[in-house]
Design a protein around this motif. Structure first.
Motif, PDB file in Angstrom:
ATOM      1  N   PHE A  44      33.891  75.833  40.816  1.00 37.28           N
ATOM      2  CA  PHE A  44      34.050  75.930  39.366  1.00 37.28           C
ATOM      3  C   PHE A  44      32.837  75.319  38.695  1.00 37.28           C
ATOM      4  N   ASP A  45      32.363  75.992  37.642  1.00 32.49           N
ATOM      5  CA  ASP A  45      31.116  75.582  37.002  1.00 32.49           C
ATOM      6  C   ASP A  45      31.079  76.132  35.582  1.00 32.49           C
ATOM      7  N   LYS A  46      30.196  75.561  34.767  1.00 28.72           N
ATOM      8  CA  LYS A  46      29.936  76.110  33.436  1.00 28.72           C
ATOM      9  C   LYS A  46      28.940  77.252  33.557  1.00 28.72           C
ATOM     10  N   LYS A  47      28.973  78.155  32.586  1.00 28.46           N
ATOM     11  CA  LYS A  47      28.065  79.298  32.590  1.00 28.46           C
ATOM     12  C   LYS A  47      26.637  78.832  32.348  1.00 28.46           C
ATOM     13  N   LYS A  48      25.704  79.446  33.105  1.00 29.23           N
ATOM     14  CA  LYS A  48      24.275  79.185  32.953  1.00 29.23           C
ATOM     15  C   LYS A  48      23.624  80.401  32.306  1.00 29.23           C
ATOM     16  N   GLU A  49      22.424  80.201  31.775  1.00 27.39           N
ATOM     17  CA  GLU A  49      21.692  81.296  31.129  1.00 27.39           C
ATOM     18  C   GLU A  49      21.426  82.460  32.067  1.00 27.39           C
ATOM     19  N   THR A  50      21.287  82.170  33.354  1.00 27.80           N
ATOM     20  CA  THR A  50      20.935  83.193  34.344  1.00 27.80           C
ATOM     21  C   THR A  50      22.167  83.890  34.937  1.00 27.80           C
ATOM     22  N   ASP A  51      23.344  83.625  34.386  1.00 31.13           N
ATOM     23  CA  ASP A  51      24.590  84.195  34.916  1.00 31.13           C
ATOM     24  C   ASP A  51      24.989  85.469  34.193  1.00 31.13           C
ATOM     25  N   ASP A  52      25.659  86.344  34.924  1.00 32.60           N
ATOM     26  CA  ASP A  52      26.465  87.400  34.330  1.00 32.60           C
ATOM     27  C   ASP A  52      27.897  86.921  34.411  1.00 32.60           C
ATOM     28  N   GLU A  53      28.701  87.310  33.438  1.00 31.03           N
ATOM     29  CA  GLU A  53      30.091  86.871  33.365  1.00 31.03           C
ATOM     30  C   GLU A  53      31.005  88.076  33.519  1.00 31.03           C
ATOM     31  N   PHE A  54      32.035  87.916  34.324  1.00 36.10           N
ATOM     32  CA  PHE A  54      33.020  88.964  34.569  1.00 36.10           C
ATOM     33  C   PHE A  54      34.415  88.365  34.446  1.00 36.10           C
ATOM     34  N   GLU A  55      35.384  89.222  34.335  1.00 34.98           N
ATOM     35  CA  GLU A  55      36.770  88.776  34.420  1.00 34.98           C
ATOM     36  C   GLU A  55      37.452  89.564  35.518  1.00 34.98           C
ATOM     37  N   ILE A  56      38.042  88.842  36.460  1.00 32.29           N
ATOM     38  CA  ILE A  56      38.760  89.455  37.565  1.00 32.29           C
ATOM     39  C   ILE A  56      40.172  88.886  37.568  1.00 32.29           C
ATOM     40  N   ASP A  57      41.150  89.732  37.298  1.00 36.51           N
ATOM     41  CA  ASP A  57      42.564  89.327  37.285  1.00 36.51           C
ATOM     42  C   ASP A  57      42.803  88.073  36.447  1.00 36.51           C
ATOM     43  N   GLY A  58      42.173  88.019  35.277  1.00 37.20           N
ATOM     44  CA  GLY A  58      42.379  86.890  34.372  1.00 37.20           C
ATOM     45  C   GLY A  58      41.540  85.666  34.685  1.00 37.20           C
ATOM     46  N   ILE A  59      40.669  85.755  35.680  1.00 40.70           N
ATOM     47  CA  ILE A  59      39.808  84.631  36.065  1.00 40.70           C
ATOM     48  C   ILE A  59      38.382  84.944  35.597  1.00 40.70           C
ATOM     49  N   THR A  60      37.796  84.016  34.845  1.00 36.41           N
ATOM     50  CA  THR A  60      36.407  84.162  34.434  1.00 36.41           C
ATOM     51  C   THR A  60      35.529  83.852  35.645  1.00 36.41           C
ATOM     52  N   VAL A  61      34.620  84.771  35.958  1.00 40.19           N
ATOM     53  CA  VAL A  61      33.761  84.644  37.136  1.00 40.19           C
ATOM     54  C   VAL A  61      32.303  84.661  36.699  1.00 40.19           C
ATOM     55  N   TYR A  62      31.525  83.707  37.223  1.00 39.89           N
ATOM     56  CA  TYR A  62      30.095  83.639  36.955  1.00 39.89           C
ATOM     57  C   TYR A  62      29.327  83.965  38.232  1.00 39.89           C
ATOM     58  N   LEU A  63      28.350  84.870  38.097  1.00 38.51           N
ATOM     59  CA  LEU A  63      27.474  85.229  39.201  1.00 38.51           C
ATOM     60  C   LEU A  63      26.035  85.141  38.720  1.00 38.51           C
ATOM     61  N   GLU A  64      25.197  84.423  39.464  1.00 42.23           N
ATOM     62  CA  GLU A  64      23.771  84.406  39.124  1.00 42.23           C
ATOM     63  C   GLU A  64      23.190  85.772  39.416  1.00 42.23           C
ATOM     64  N   LYS A  65      22.422  86.275  38.469  1.00 35.99           N
ATOM     65  CA  LYS A  65      21.856  87.626  38.600  1.00 35.99           C
ATOM     66  C   LYS A  65      21.061  87.798  39.887  1.00 35.99           C
ATOM     67  N   LYS A  66      20.342  86.764  40.311  1.00 35.62           N
ATOM     68  CA  LYS A  66      19.511  86.880  41.519  1.00 35.62           C
ATOM     69  C   LYS A  66      20.343  86.932  42.806  1.00 35.62           C
ATOM     70  N   HIS A  67      21.640  86.663  42.721  1.00 39.55           N
ATOM     71  CA  HIS A  67      22.505  86.701  43.903  1.00 39.55           C
ATOM     72  C   HIS A  67      23.207  88.042  44.090  1.00 39.55           C
ATOM     73  N   PHE A  68      23.098  88.929  43.099  1.00 41.61           N
ATOM     74  CA  PHE A  68      23.837  90.195  43.126  1.00 41.61           C
ATOM     75  C   PHE A  68      23.656  90.970  44.424  1.00 41.61           C
ATOM     76  N   MET A  69      22.419  91.127  44.873  1.00 39.15           N
ATOM     77  CA  MET A  69      22.174  91.970  46.048  1.00 39.15           C
ATOM     78  C   MET A  69      22.867  91.437  47.295  1.00 39.15           C
ATOM     79  N   TYR A  70      23.130  90.142  47.348  1.00 35.67           N
ATOM     80  CA  TYR A  70      23.816  89.549  48.496  1.00 35.67           C
ATOM     81  C   TYR A  70      25.339  89.656  48.371  1.00 35.67           C
TER      82      TYR A  70
END
Length: 103
Positions: free
Chosen positions: A52-78
């Motif tokens: 669990f973490d706060k959103k960073k400038e480099t994150d994309d934000e999603f919602e999955i089943d009511g859960i806010t999810v943060y993914l760093e853009k540079k991690h997408f390909m992995y």
């Protein structure tokens, strides 16, 4: 929130466990579930992160089943095609990352 499709899915068992953790650990509302990687240099490959973490400038934000999810853009390909699951058995208990064959 992003209109993009999230590269990661979360199983129903994992969603239930994540929501229980949020409730029992009193995770603040401004925090989301961070899914990411660490490592990736040399032969060792990458390790997946979940926390669990706060959103960073480099994150994309999603919602999955009511859960806010943060993914760093540079991690997408992995993370494309990965699924977060939760296992609970006599021998072990915890989250795992599984590559989806049909992704």
């Amino acid at each position: 929130m992003s209109d993009k499709m999230t590269p990661v899915t979360i199983t129903d068992k994992a969603v239930k466990e994540i929501k229980e953790i949020i409730r029992h650990k009193n995770i603040p509302a401004e925090y989301g579930l961070r899914i990411g990687i660490k490592g990736g240099v040399g032969c060792a490959g990458v390790s997946f992160l979940l926390g669990f973490d706060k959103k960073k400038e480099t994150d994309d934000e999603f919602e999955i089943d009511g859960i806010t999810v943060y993914l760093e853009k540079k991690h997408f390909m992995y993370l494309i095609g990965m699924q977060v699951d939760f296992y609970e058995g006599a021998d072990a208990r915890g989250f795992s990352f599984v590559k989806q064959e049909d992704a």
